[in-house]
Design a protein around this motif. Structure first.
Motif, short mmCIF file in Angstrom:
data_model
loop_
_atom_site.label_atom_id
_atom_site.label_comp_id
_atom_site.label_asym_id
_atom_site.label_seq_id
_atom_site.Cartn_x
_atom_site.Cartn_y
_atom_site.Cartn_z
N ALA A 219 42.30 54.32 40.67
CA ALA A 219 43.20 53.50 39.85
C ALA A 219 44.44 54.49 39.63
O ALA A 219 45.50 53.93 39.39
CB ALA A 219 42.26 53.02 38.70
N SER B 104 36.98 48.73 36.63
CA SER B 104 35.76 48.22 35.83
C SER B 104 36.23 47.76 34.38
O SER B 104 35.46 47.05 33.79
CB SER B 104 34.62 49.39 35.81
N GLY B 105 37.24 48.60 34.07
CA GLY B 105 37.64 48.28 32.60
C GLY B 105 36.66 48.75 31.53
O GLY B 105 36.73 48.62 30.36
N THR C 137 35.75 52.44 32.13
CA THR C 137 35.90 53.81 32.18
C THR C 137 36.06 54.60 31.04
O THR C 137 37.10 54.28 30.13
CB THR C 137 36.93 54.18 33.40
N SER D 269 36.34 52.58 46.12
CA SER D 269 37.36 51.43 45.86
C SER D 269 38.21 51.24 46.81
O SER D 269 38.86 52.22 47.37
CB SER D 269 37.86 51.80 44.52
N GLN E 290 45.55 46.58 42.79
CA GLN E 290 46.30 46.97 41.82
C GLN E 290 47.75 47.50 42.33
O GLN E 290 48.65 47.24 41.53
CB GLN E 290 45.56 48.26 41.62
#
Ligand code: AGP
Length: 608
Positions: A302, A348-349, A351, A399, A406
């Motif tokens: 991310a 995931s929101g 971390t 990922s 993203q």
């Protein structure tokens, strides 16, 4: 990280728990266990290793038979992976499973020892909580859980059964994710939706320090203060097939192939009349005009998406963007105030480090924007604004599609911001947006065109001990992700390097046959990167070059060339990502590794 499940209903509880835990395997684990009420008594089965080891053990020793229970896959934090450290853990009358970390478990353990509770079998923080629950248990489970919630610190989710409350499962969360699934006459708890999607799409999100009581096929919620609360029933917008391999050998390759659809689904609702429109996410042109500095903070892949975002936003919108690793940012007392925008990117929101950054910058009154894939996750709920990526469930630990979506959000943001700030004309904004709209089809063509090439080239990597990924500009930002992808699943050491920086030290690592993967998709920097490729080739490197179809490069410079379609150089990262993912995937496959569940890794890093 650890996975929790629980069940109360008419089905065979052990089967449901094992099936649900299988769907959480992607989170990473090293042992597993279940506890089920059998004829009114709690029966525990647990084992180090994979779920298949647990099933084998139960086949030999007897599977617990009943209709209510809890289950767990453990990713070791306190104490090595072993049968005894596996969950569930028990006090005399209480048995629990736990995801997360209890920060003050040592003090609590001492408190228990001082009060004559000395029967600790494991090294885990979890067993300490089980004992503490038992210590305070006076016949009222909810009161006991509330009491313990006041005493334990950390981030955790717990599934709990009390020996004298058969056919009932209790659950509570503090930071770590937990949902409660509601089926017809049956209820579930789980760390994530894929665990229950086979049985129901309807679920509740348990909030911070809320307690759920699952009994008789229904659930009741209450607050930390004991007040009964009503919660909104949500429905997952994807089905069981999305959480299955659908004919692919691994989730990772399935998810690579899902990228065109994922990008389309993410960008289409955010484009109106040919221009980006993020108003449904609470972002207007006025909002985008109002910031002095932008910080993008995230972890791993991310964060790498944020690196591409930096190049694109700075180039188009002319705003300074700082990208930071969440675990560093949170401890360096960053210079942030109400004039800044902090973008947290997270699949995931949940971390832990990214969540901590969000709270920190909110305290400093910065505006916060979350770019998150999992609906209703902590980061999505706590940020001022949220742009959901619509990648669907990403199961492989490595990922791929989440990164790709993203990136697509970074472009949309950059285009809208640049237009809002008057840095690009409406015509230019339309042109860029149209090109982005065409990207999903080009990703699709790219996968079809180069999959076999990458499969072949990967056979040249499997004997390497170490390799370098190099690039300049956006290619450098991208090579960071290529390098991470390769190392995390192939276990080959890999480093990404700014191509122009090699001469300042790293080039001394080059020896005969060492692979160097060069990403050279930026026309304006192509000649410069080419020189760097020649430099490493002259020193014996085996060079693999990712470039566009028209790039002027020969086999005297590159041992292997992976050619991808050419689009405008700013958008090339979305195409060049594909060969990097495929090279990593096939190298891992060719080495016989567990592609979807690489060693030591967890999908969602919910502890610090
Ligand atoms: C990379 O393949 C990993 N899955 C990892 O680096 C991941 O991107 C990182 O842990 C951040 O996770 P998040 O997006 O869920 O916050």
């Amino acid at each position: 990280m650890c996975g929790i499940v629980g069940y109360v209903g008419p089905r065979d509880c052990s089967d449901v728990l094992i099936e649900a835990l299988t769907k959480l395997e992607y989170r990473g684990y090293d042992s597993a266990g279940i506890a089920v009420f059998e004829n009114g008594r709690i029966k525990v089965a647990k084992s180090k290793g994979r779920l298949t080891d647990l099933v084998e053990k139960m086949n030999k020793e007897g599977k617990p038979k009943g209709h209510a229970g809890i289950g767990h896959t453990r990713w070791a934090t306190h104490g090595e992976p072993s049968d005894v450290n596996s969950h569930p853990h028990s006090g005399r009358r209480v048995t629990i499973v736990h995801n997360g970390i209890i920060e003050n478990y040592k003090e609590i353990k001492q408190f228990l020892i001082d009060n004559d509770r000395t029967e600790f079998l494991s090294d885990t923080d979890t067993e300490v909580v089980a004992q503490l629950l038992d210590f305070y248990y006076d016949g009222d489970p909810v009161r006991c859980i509330r009491r313990v919630l006041h005493e334990i610190r950390g981030s955790f989710a717990l599934g709990i059964v009390f020996a004298d409350r058969p056919e009932t499962v209790y659950a509570v969360r503090c930071e770590s994710p937990l949902i409660v699934g509601q089926g017809k006459g049956e209820v579930f708890i789980a760390s994530d939706v894929p665990a229950i999607i086979k049985y129901t799409k309807d679920y509740y999100l348990l909030d911070h320090k809320e307690i759920a009581v699952l009994r008789n096929g229904t659930v009741q919620f209450c607050s930390l203060h004991g007040r009964i609360i009503e919660k909104e029933l949500l429905t997952a917008d994807w089905d069981e097939d999305s959480a299955e391999k659908g004919g692919y050998p691994h989730f990772m390759i399935k998810e690579i192939h899902e990228q065109p659809t994922a990008v389309k689904t993410t960008i289409t609702p955010r484009i109106e009349n040919g221009l980006p429109d993020l108003s449904e996410c609470g972002i207007t042109p006025e909002t985008l005009r109002g910031f002095k500095n932008i910080f993008i903070v995230a972890c791993g892949t991310a964060m790498h998406a944020g690196m591409v975002g930096k190049y694109v936003i700075e180039k188009l919108a002319r705003v300074s963007v700082t990208v930071d690793i969440a675990s560093e940012f949170r401890y360096r007392d960053p210079l942030i105030d109400e004039n800044d925008l902090v973008i947290i990117i997270s699949q995931s929101g949940e971390t832990a480090d990214s969540k901590a950054v969000l709270s920190l910058v909110k305290q400093r009154n910065a505006k916060t924007l979350a770019v998150v894939n999992v609906k209703g996750s902590s980061i999505a709920r706590e940020a001022d604004m949220v742009i959901y990526t619509h990648a669907g469930p990403e199961i492989a630990v490595a990922s791929t599609k989440a990164y790709m979506v993203q990136l697509s959000v970074m472009y949309l943001l950059a285009f809208e911001m640049a237009f809002a700030k008057g840095r690009i004309s409406e015509e230019e904004c339309r042109r860029l947006t149209l090109e982005l709209v065409r990207v999903p089809d080009i990703i699709d063509q790219t996968i079809k065109r180069i999959e076999n090439v990458c499969r072949y080239v990967s056979t040249k990597l499997i004997t390497a001990d170490s390799l370098l990924y190099i690039g300049r500009g956006l290619d450098y930002a991208l090579s960071m992700e290529g390098s991470l992808k390769l190392k995390e699943i192939s276990y080959i050491h890999s480093e990404s390097y700014a191509a122009g920086e090699l001469k300042h030290g790293t080039i001394s690592l080059i020896t005969e046959g060492m692979p160097v993967i060069a990403v050279a998709t930026q026309n304006s920097l192509f000649e410069k990167t080419l020189s760097n490729i020649k430099e490493v080739k002259a020193r014996g490197a085996m060079t693999i070059v990712i470039c566009d179809q028209k790039a002027d490069i020969d086999f005297d410079v590159a041992n292997y060339i992976v050619r991808i379609p050419r689009i405008s150089e700013m958008l090339m990262p979305m195409i060049a990502t594909v060969p990097m993912q495929l090279l990593a995937y096939y190298t891992s496959v060719n080495k016989g590794n567990d592609v979807d569940k690489p060693r030591n890794l967890a999908k969602s890093v919910t502890v610090e």
